[in-house]
Design a protein around this motif. Sequence first.
Motif, mmCIF file in Angstrom:
data_model
loop_
_atom_site.group_PDB
_atom_site.id
_atom_site.type_symbol
_atom_site.label_atom_id
_atom_site.label_comp_id
_atom_site.label_asym_id
_atom_site.label_seq_id
_atom_site.Cartn_x
_atom_site.Cartn_y
_atom_site.Cartn_z
ATOM 1 N N UNK A 152 0.852 -1.185 0.000
ATOM 2 C CA UNK A 152 0.000 0.000 0.000
ATOM 3 C C UNK A 152 0.892 1.241 0.000
ATOM 4 N N UNK A 153 0.288 2.363 -0.336
ATOM 5 C CA UNK A 153 1.046 3.620 -0.352
ATOM 6 C C UNK A 153 0.722 4.425 0.903
ATOM 7 N N UNK A 154 1.774 4.730 1.657
ATOM 8 C CA UNK A 154 1.608 5.501 2.884
ATOM 9 C C UNK A 154 2.411 6.797 2.810
ATOM 10 N N UNK A 155 1.886 7.818 3.437
ATOM 11 C CA UNK A 155 2.580 9.092 3.565
ATOM 12 C C UNK A 155 2.747 9.426 5.044
ATOM 13 N N UNK A 156 3.799 10.155 5.348
ATOM 14 C CA UNK A 156 3.967 10.695 6.693
ATOM 15 C C UNK A 156 3.689 12.190 6.650
ATOM 16 N N UNK A 157 2.811 12.627 7.496
ATOM 17 C CA UNK A 157 2.497 14.049 7.606
ATOM 18 C C UNK A 157 3.699 14.779 8.195
ATOM 19 N N UNK A 158 4.126 15.829 7.557
ATOM 20 C CA UNK A 158 5.229 16.639 8.080
ATOM 21 C C UNK A 158 4.663 17.651 9.062
ATOM 22 N N UNK A 159 4.733 17.321 10.341
ATOM 23 C CA UNK A 159 4.125 18.175 11.364
ATOM 24 C C UNK A 159 4.901 19.467 11.600
ATOM 25 N N UNK A 160 6.033 19.633 10.931
ATOM 26 C CA UNK A 160 6.698 20.931 10.960
ATOM 27 C C UNK A 160 5.915 21.961 10.162
ATOM 28 N N UNK A 161 5.029 21.488 9.266
ATOM 29 C CA UNK A 161 4.320 22.409 8.377
ATOM 30 C C UNK A 161 2.801 22.268 8.411
ATOM 31 N N UNK A 162 2.274 21.129 8.869
ATOM 32 C CA UNK A 162 0.813 20.961 8.877
ATOM 33 C C UNK A 162 0.448 19.822 9.814
ATOM 34 N N UNK A 163 -0.860 19.577 9.949
ATOM 35 C CA UNK A 163 -1.308 18.412 10.704
ATOM 36 C C UNK A 163 -2.011 17.446 9.745
ATOM 37 N N UNK A 164 -2.400 16.306 10.260
ATOM 38 C CA UNK A 164 -2.923 15.250 9.390
ATOM 39 C C UNK A 164 -4.231 15.651 8.709
ATOM 40 N N UNK A 165 -5.123 16.280 9.443
ATOM 41 C CA UNK A 165 -6.406 16.629 8.855
ATOM 42 C C UNK A 165 -6.266 17.694 7.775
ATOM 43 N N UNK A 166 -5.407 18.663 8.011
ATOM 44 C CA UNK A 166 -5.225 19.711 6.997
ATOM 45 C C UNK A 166 -4.564 19.145 5.751
ATOM 46 N N UNK A 167 -3.661 18.181 5.917
ATOM 47 C CA UNK A 167 -3.052 17.552 4.748
ATOM 48 C C UNK A 167 -4.077 16.755 3.956
ATOM 49 N N UNK A 168 -4.927 16.019 4.647
ATOM 50 C CA UNK A 168 -5.982 15.267 3.958
ATOM 51 C C UNK A 168 -6.877 16.201 3.153
ATOM 52 N N UNK A 169 -7.180 17.347 3.722
ATOM 53 C CA UNK A 169 -8.035 18.318 3.028
ATOM 54 C C UNK A 169 -7.337 18.862 1.784
ATOM 55 N N UNK A 170 -6.073 19.224 1.936
ATOM 56 C CA UNK A 170 -5.319 19.756 0.792
ATOM 57 C C UNK A 170 -5.169 18.712 -0.312
ATOM 58 N N UNK A 171 -4.862 17.478 0.055
ATOM 59 C CA UNK A 171 -4.702 16.425 -0.949
ATOM 60 C C UNK A 171 -6.013 16.153 -1.676
ATOM 61 N N UNK A 172 -7.103 16.187 -0.945
ATOM 62 C CA UNK A 172 -8.407 15.969 -1.562
ATOM 63 C C UNK A 172 -8.689 17.018 -2.631
ATOM 64 N N UNK A 173 -8.329 18.270 -2.357
ATOM 65 C CA UNK A 173 -8.513 19.339 -3.336
ATOM 66 C C UNK A 173 -7.627 19.148 -4.567
ATOM 67 N N UNK A 174 -6.526 18.394 -4.388
ATOM 68 C CA UNK A 174 -5.610 18.128 -5.504
ATOM 69 C C UNK A 174 -5.911 16.789 -6.187
#
Length: 404
Positions: A152-174
């Motif tokens: 499976x494909x996994x990503x690690x959220x870079x908490x220096x720049x965002x949190x998990x929920x905000x990343x999910x939201x941004x990726x969904x828009x992309x």
Amino acid sequence: MLTYPLSGSSSELVLNVLTMVLTQGKPLDRAYSHNFSGVKLDPTEQARITVVTGDILRRLNLYCFIVDIEPTEFERLGSKLLNGWHLFHGLELPKMQYSLQVDAKLLAEKIEQAKLNQVLWDGCPQWLDELGQAQLQKKWPAERQALMQAPKRYLRVNTLKCDRQSLLTKLSKEGVQAKEVDDVDSAIEVISDSALFRTESFKNGLFEQQDAGSQLVAAAVDAKPGMRVVDACAGAGGKTLHIAAQMQGKGRLLAMDIEQWKLDNLKTRAKRAGAHNVETRIIASSKTIKRLKLTADRVLLDVPCSGLGVLKRNPDSKWRDTAERLPVLIDLQKQIIDSYSRMVKVGGMLIYATCSIMPDENRHQVDRFLAEHPQFEFIDDETILVSERGFDGFYLARMKRVSE
């Protein structure tokens, strides 16, 4: 898996990649890089190529058996194997310019024969099955079967720049479909065939592609802001960047390796991630380690290993590595842990890790070290089994230095 056959051009790319791996001994990632470079491919089609190539390598001996060829004959008979793969999965044959045909009746007979041999059906070479049985005993059949599944494909959220929920939201828009991984706080699973590295989220350093099991290893370091931490076998730095996020960019994080090009790649990744407390240092000699004696709050040793926990992701190593290589690696691991452990200060923690699931590289190595180094005490360890977690397989052990 595919729902329609590869195109002729995609078939040729699969054959070219596999030829480089099987006849030239090239690592799979380098074979992909060579063949994809300069070729304009739709991300979906590139994903289809990697799906087919990966599946063939995960069960190479099975697919060779059903079309009655040897892996050493691939350069000459590869089109026959690729045709057999399509028929095995109920697909029409790809339209290749040059193609060796497969006898469908004989193929069906060979498939039925293969079903009677579970080791062959799981795509496991004999040397690996013997090793797995000796090392893992009753647990091995489940691991063997899990290791032939697609990763499976996994990503690690870079908490220096965002949190998990905000990343999910941004990726969904992309256009990237993803979801949280329940038992790994930093991980999300990508469930679409999106071109991740073309996203603005990647360019802005919001995530790194990293298996969830690997993230558990870095999490075990438990680095705190202001600490002095050494990642002594950093490689390209996936775990280094995770540790930098734990430290919130505060403190000193030293990434070390014996290969400069890996550290150069890490510098680029660290800049994108905003991991400004990462320093890199080449290990030029034993003096590099001696200068850091008793200075580190944490030392991570993600040592060179057989990689037998990550065969889903690196299936080519099954057909390149043999059991004879394992004693050499075990001796190298012993040398590294004995030498590099000197950097841990009193009260500090040593984290030993591999991407193997074999006890000889893992708990047995740790037990040997502790018996010979009473200045360390055992804290805990974990074997991340592929069959139990669905991630890649890893091992980690934590030890505390209690005296000089």
